[in-house]
Design an enzyme around this catalytic site. Structure first.
Site, PDB file in Angstrom:
ATOM      1  N   THR A 185       0.848  -1.196   0.000  1.00  0.00           N
ATOM      2  CA  THR A 185       0.000   0.000   0.000  1.00  0.00           C
ATOM      3  C   THR A 185       0.880   1.241   0.000  1.00  0.00           C
ATOM      4  O   THR A 185       1.846   1.323   0.761  1.00  0.00           O
ATOM      5  CB  THR A 185      -0.933  -0.017   1.231  1.00  0.00           C
ATOM      6  OG1 THR A 185      -1.709  -1.209   1.157  1.00  0.00           O
ATOM      7  CG2 THR A 185      -1.848   1.197   1.248  1.00  0.00           C
ATOM      8  N   CYS A 232      27.676   6.514   5.853  1.00  0.00           N
ATOM      9  CA  CYS A 232      27.294   5.106   5.912  1.00  0.00           C
ATOM     10  C   CYS A 232      28.459   4.244   6.379  1.00  0.00           C
ATOM     11  O   CYS A 232      28.256   3.119   6.796  1.00  0.00           O
ATOM     12  CB  CYS A 232      26.807   4.630   4.552  1.00  0.00           C
ATOM     13  SG  CYS A 232      25.572   5.718   3.866  1.00  0.00           S
TER      14      CYS A 232
HETATM   15  N1  PLP Z   1      23.224   6.065  -3.297  1.00  0.00           N
HETATM   16  C1  PLP Z   1      23.968   7.093  -2.875  1.00  0.00           C
HETATM   17  C2  PLP Z   1      24.956   7.714  -3.816  1.00  0.00           C
HETATM   18  C3  PLP Z   1      23.835   7.562  -1.573  1.00  0.00           C
HETATM   19  O1  PLP Z   1      24.587   8.583  -1.156  1.00  0.00           O
HETATM   20  C4  PLP Z   1      22.904   6.936  -0.705  1.00  0.00           C
HETATM   21  C5  PLP Z   1      22.791   7.366   0.716  1.00  0.00           C
HETATM   22  O2  PLP Z   1      23.751   7.784   1.322  1.00  0.00           O
HETATM   23  C6  PLP Z   1      22.120   5.888  -1.216  1.00  0.00           C
HETATM   24  C7  PLP Z   1      22.309   5.474  -2.516  1.00  0.00           C
HETATM   25  C8  PLP Z   1      21.100   5.202  -0.375  1.00  0.00           C
HETATM   26  O3  PLP Z   1      19.936   5.983  -0.251  1.00  0.00           O
HETATM   27  P1  PLP Z   1      18.908   5.666   0.940  1.00  0.00           P
HETATM   28  O4  PLP Z   1      19.546   6.154   2.191  1.00  0.00           O
HETATM   29  O5  PLP Z   1      17.665   6.414   0.576  1.00  0.00           O
HETATM   30  O6  PLP Z   1      18.680   4.193   0.931  1.00  0.00           O
END
Ligand code: PLP
Length: 389
Positions: free
Chosen positions: A241, A329
């Site tokens: 949804t 990350c």
């Molecule tokens: N791709 C890139 C280049 C990113 O910088 C990020 C997040 O840091 C992502 C993908 C992932 O995005 P999301 O956090 O929305 O999963």
């Protein structure tokens, strides 16, 4: 309840962005009186459906796509997974994937996962500035069984790849082309009518919509397989949804981003350049990571030789400044980022890379604060550095 100091000077917009007040305002009715399910037959749901479709038009407009080519997802990572895994499944696992050594884990780990299931994977190297040559695909044996996935812009350095040339080279040999445009959207002009991209990933929280919403573009006719099965939502391409408030939010954010692109390219770029110029001039042992020109207007990544990036971040935090070391990350991991490693940045610099990423919400006064704080922090940490003999 207040969760964060109100005075924080936020320079980590490649990690996430504040939700624009206009976006919050657009979303609010869908947490309240407009809670209908867009799939319902009655008007209470149908009126919501029309607004979901308007959001699809707003997202499509930011990248020059047709609304039916847009699928709403839960995040940029899902959009990337959908492209790579969808292609792999569609081709019965007999696939080549060509990607780059500096992709975000959303592409890099997915490609490596598929390699473990039989895909033939090539990761293209980058040069010392983190750039990919337009002729990178030249000698590779690629064809209709190949998906080339190269990011539009790098999250750590801001390097903007020659996507048009790469996409054209891939298409000329019958391959499909995917790009992770999560960092580029709203900061660089993206037009899928002019660049032969088959699939593209977007994320809401990098462009002033909330976390937990993304979008994927699939050119009409592109091989696409759902990775979430269930109901018939999103034209059977992604079950579940619809997350209506967030879909409305990303739509409004894309509309705002289109209107603010010029400001990103002028005011934000000027603040970034002033910050970068001052840090390179005033901090001993400072060196830019990434290409000086082919770069997102909001990003600067600088190494300060022989000091620990994490220590710099803690001192900046004390001064009310939020930035990041490597990629957000990968924060917490002790290894230098895979991007710095792929660029061949020496260890003494790779460990001390600091990324400042700006947005339209930054001010000149905040830039002044960083410029005032950094030289002292660098000097202090260098005196304490275990690296210096
Ligand atoms: N791709 C890139 C280049 C990113 O910088 C990020 C997040 O840091 C992502 C993908 C992932 O995005 P999301 O956090 O929305 O999963």
């Amino acid at each position: 309840m207040n969760y964060a100091p109100a005075h924080v000077a936020y320079f980590d917009n490649n990690a996430t962005t504040r939700v624009a007040p206009e976006v919050v305002e657009a979303m609010m009715p869908f947490f309240g009186e407009s809670y209908g399910n867009p799939s319902s037959i009655y008007r209470f749901g149908g009126s919501v459906r029309r607004l979901v479709e308007r959001a699809r038009e707003q997202v499509a407009a930011l990248i020059g796509a047709s609304p039916e080519e847009i699928v709403f997802t839960s995040c940029g990572s899902e959009s990337d997974n959908m492209a790579l895994k969808g292609f792999f499944q569609e081709r019965g696992g007999k696939t080549k994937i060509v990607t780059t050594a500096v992709e975000h884990p959303a592409v890099r780990s997915t490609a490596r996962f598929l390699k473990g299931r039989g895909a033939d994977l090539t990761e293209l190297p980058v040069d010392g500035e983190g750039m990919l040559s337009p002729s990178a695909l030249g000698a590779l044996g690629i064809g209709p069984d190949t998906l080339v996935s190269a990011m539009w812009a790098n999250n750590e350095t801001g390097a903007v790849f020659p996507i048009k040339e790469l996409a054209e080279a891939a298409k000329a040999r019958g391959a499909l082309f995917h790009t992770d445009a999560v960092q580029a959207a709203g900061k660089a002009v993206i037009d899928v009518r002019k660049v032969p991209i088959d699939m593209l990933a977007l994320s809401g929280h990098k462009l002033h919509a909330p976390k937990g919403i993304g979008a994927a573009y699939f050119r009409a006719g592109a091989p696409i397989r759902a990775i979430i099965h269930g109901g018939h939502q999103e034209g059977g391409r992604r079950a579940g949804t619809e997350n209506v408030p967030y879909i409305i939010g990303i739509g409004r954010a894309c509309e705002l981003a289109a209107g603010r692109m010029a400001e990103e390219d002028t005011r934000v770029r000027a603040m970034r350049d002033r910050l970068e110029g001052a840090l390179l001039a005033r901090c001993a042992g400072a060196k830019l990571n990434g290409p000086p020109a082919a770069r997102l207007p909001n990003t600067t990544n600088i190494s300060f030789e022989n000091i620990e990036g994490e220590a710099v971040l803690l001192h900046l935090d004390e001064a009310g400044i939020a930035a990041s070391s490597g990629s957000a990350c990968t924060t917490g991991a002790l290894e230098p980022s895979h991007v710095m490693m792929a660029m061949g940045v020496p260890y003494s610099y790779a460990h001390s890379s600091i990324r400042f990423s700006l947005s339209v919400y930054n001010t000149e006064e905040e830039v002044d604060r960083v410029i005032a704080a950094m030289p002292g922090i660098v000097e202090k940490l260098r005196r304490l550095s275990p690296f210096v003999g």
